[in-house]
Write an enzyme that holds these catalytic residues in place. Sequence first.
Site, mmCIF file in Angstrom:
data_model
loop_
_atom_site.group_PDB
_atom_site.id
_atom_site.type_symbol
_atom_site.label_atom_id
_atom_site.label_comp_id
_atom_site.label_asym_id
_atom_site.label_seq_id
_atom_site.Cartn_x
_atom_site.Cartn_y
_atom_site.Cartn_z
ATOM 1 N N GLU A 33 0.825 -1.202 0.000
ATOM 2 C CA GLU A 33 0.000 0.000 0.000
ATOM 3 C C GLU A 33 0.866 1.262 0.000
ATOM 4 O OE1 GLU A 33 -4.365 -0.420 1.894
ATOM 5 O OE2 GLU A 33 -2.992 0.584 3.241
ATOM 6 N N LYS B 45 -13.870 -0.042 -4.178
ATOM 7 C CA LYS B 45 -14.964 0.310 -3.262
ATOM 8 C C LYS B 45 -16.073 1.038 -4.025
ATOM 9 C CE LYS B 45 -12.091 0.887 0.856
ATOM 10 N NZ LYS B 45 -11.557 1.856 1.819
HETATM 11 O O1 LIG Z 1 -9.444 1.492 9.648
HETATM 12 P P1 LIG Z 1 -10.293 1.606 8.420
HETATM 13 O O2 LIG Z 1 -10.606 3.018 8.102
HETATM 14 O O3 LIG Z 1 -11.502 0.753 8.502
HETATM 15 O O4 LIG Z 1 -9.416 1.101 7.186
HETATM 16 C C1 LIG Z 1 -8.913 -0.199 7.132
HETATM 17 C C2 LIG Z 1 -7.967 -0.416 6.022
HETATM 18 O O5 LIG Z 1 -8.545 -0.036 4.785
HETATM 19 C C3 LIG Z 1 -7.674 0.797 4.060
HETATM 20 O O6 LIG Z 1 -8.048 2.122 4.289
HETATM 21 C C4 LIG Z 1 -7.755 0.552 2.602
HETATM 22 O O7 LIG Z 1 -7.763 -0.798 2.298
HETATM 23 C C5 LIG Z 1 -6.328 0.508 4.686
HETATM 24 O O8 LIG Z 1 -5.413 1.483 4.416
HETATM 25 C C6 LIG Z 1 -6.673 0.356 6.115
HETATM 26 O O9 LIG Z 1 -5.656 -0.295 6.808
#
Ligand SMILES: O=P(O)(O)OC[C@H]1O[C@](O)(CO)[C@@H](O)[C@@H]1O
Length: 444
Positions: free
Chosen positions: A286, A421
């Site tokens: 990422e 998404k």
């Molecule tokens: O803590 P959140 O906002 O649910 O995000 C969980 C995960 O999803 C992401 O935003 C994208 O996959 C990651 O960077 C993050 O670790």
Amino acid sequence: MIKLNYSKSMVKEEEISSFKEFVKSAHYKLHLKSGLGNDYVGWVDYPIEVSKKELERIKSVSEKIVSDSDALVVIGIGGSYLGARATIEALSHSFYNSLSNDQRKTPEIYYAGNNISGKYLHDLIDVLETKNFSINVISKSGTTTEPAIAFRTLKKLLEKKYGKENAKKRIYATTDSSKGALKNLSDKEGYETFVIPDDVGGRYSVLTPVGLLPIAVSGIDITKLLEGAISAREEYMNENIDENICYQYAAIRNILYNRGKSTEIMVNYEPSLHYLGEWWKQLFGESEGKDNKGIFPAAVDFSTDLHSMGQYIQDGRRNLMETVIKVNDTGLDMSISEDEANLDGLNYLCSKTMNDVNEKAFEGTLLAHYDGNVPNVIIELEKLDVFTFGKLLYFFEKACGISGYLLGVNPFNQPGVEAYKKNMFALLNKPGYEELGEILRKKL
Ligand SMILES: O=P(O)(O)OC[C@H]1O[C@](O)(CO)[C@@H](O)[C@@H]1O
């Protein structure tokens, strides 16, 4: 103690030294907060900045969970759960959840909200129905679909078991300090909450309450874990690459990438390190996979995967490099017993232990893959203990930040994750996504 051995990396000392100025510039970008994504570098100092009071609160909440729960469900995805899982699995009994309560003395730990499988959640409910359990729901944004669905469902189960008011006392939310759906809900319902610092992104958050609460519940000493991170912070502060193994690792992978080694495989020889590989994949994938650049991070468990992926690594496309986590002292070992009939011909191993055999598997594989033109970097851990693991987590976080800057990307954002998404929301008819939904359905 962590050592870096790059004698089989096909990169020479002079080449690493030649990165001196680039690394120095990356170092200052990170420490002076002047590089891309500079509002997300709070993790660099968090281990020394977190207050004693906050750590005490995490510990006392973990004690409450230990006292009233047979199980803790950690709801989160990506950076919101992988660090905790990596740490708990690395430092606990291999069959932690299957131990008796007397042997374990801490709650079983389950993970939810890291997929969208109805079967998984259904099966988890079967397990939880007979247990006293608590939930730690972790989401920085509070709007991530996977954990939100799981939380909705498991909250209902808690309410059915304990009633609405008592259920609230078994829900612990780790989320943003001021905004987001989970923060709002927590305020409304009065859940005990922990803050994900504004300047720490999910994949760099294991050493904040995100990781610390579930890790503490599993019985691991979080003070020692942070001490390891603090020791790493000090040791890897030196801007001079010749004296900083963390920066050497960052440079080596960029040197190899520039030579066409576009896939880095994280290798372990201990099954308990499987989730370290998963955490590491998110951290580097990422952070670096953007602007049409970046090393693809993969992970394998050896010797298991030598019997599946070993062929490709030895003989397939030569775009691979390996980073091997070598544990010198695993703490536990088994001798190989003698068998009178010796029908399997293994008696020649009787003077040896399983760790001796594992070590020879490592050495044999190292030489074979090196001969097969796969550069190998070895990260050697003296022991697999809490302190060293905390140090290792910080080592990788810092190496990743520096490596991203060397590559010329912003190592702290993840714009690419939004694409799936958006499509998923549109295909699910989420209000506001109607037009995109129509376009996508035609394309399917
Ligand atoms: O803590 P959140 O906002 O649910 O995000 C969980 C995960 O999803 C992401 O935003 C994208 O996959 C990651 O960077 C993050 O670790």
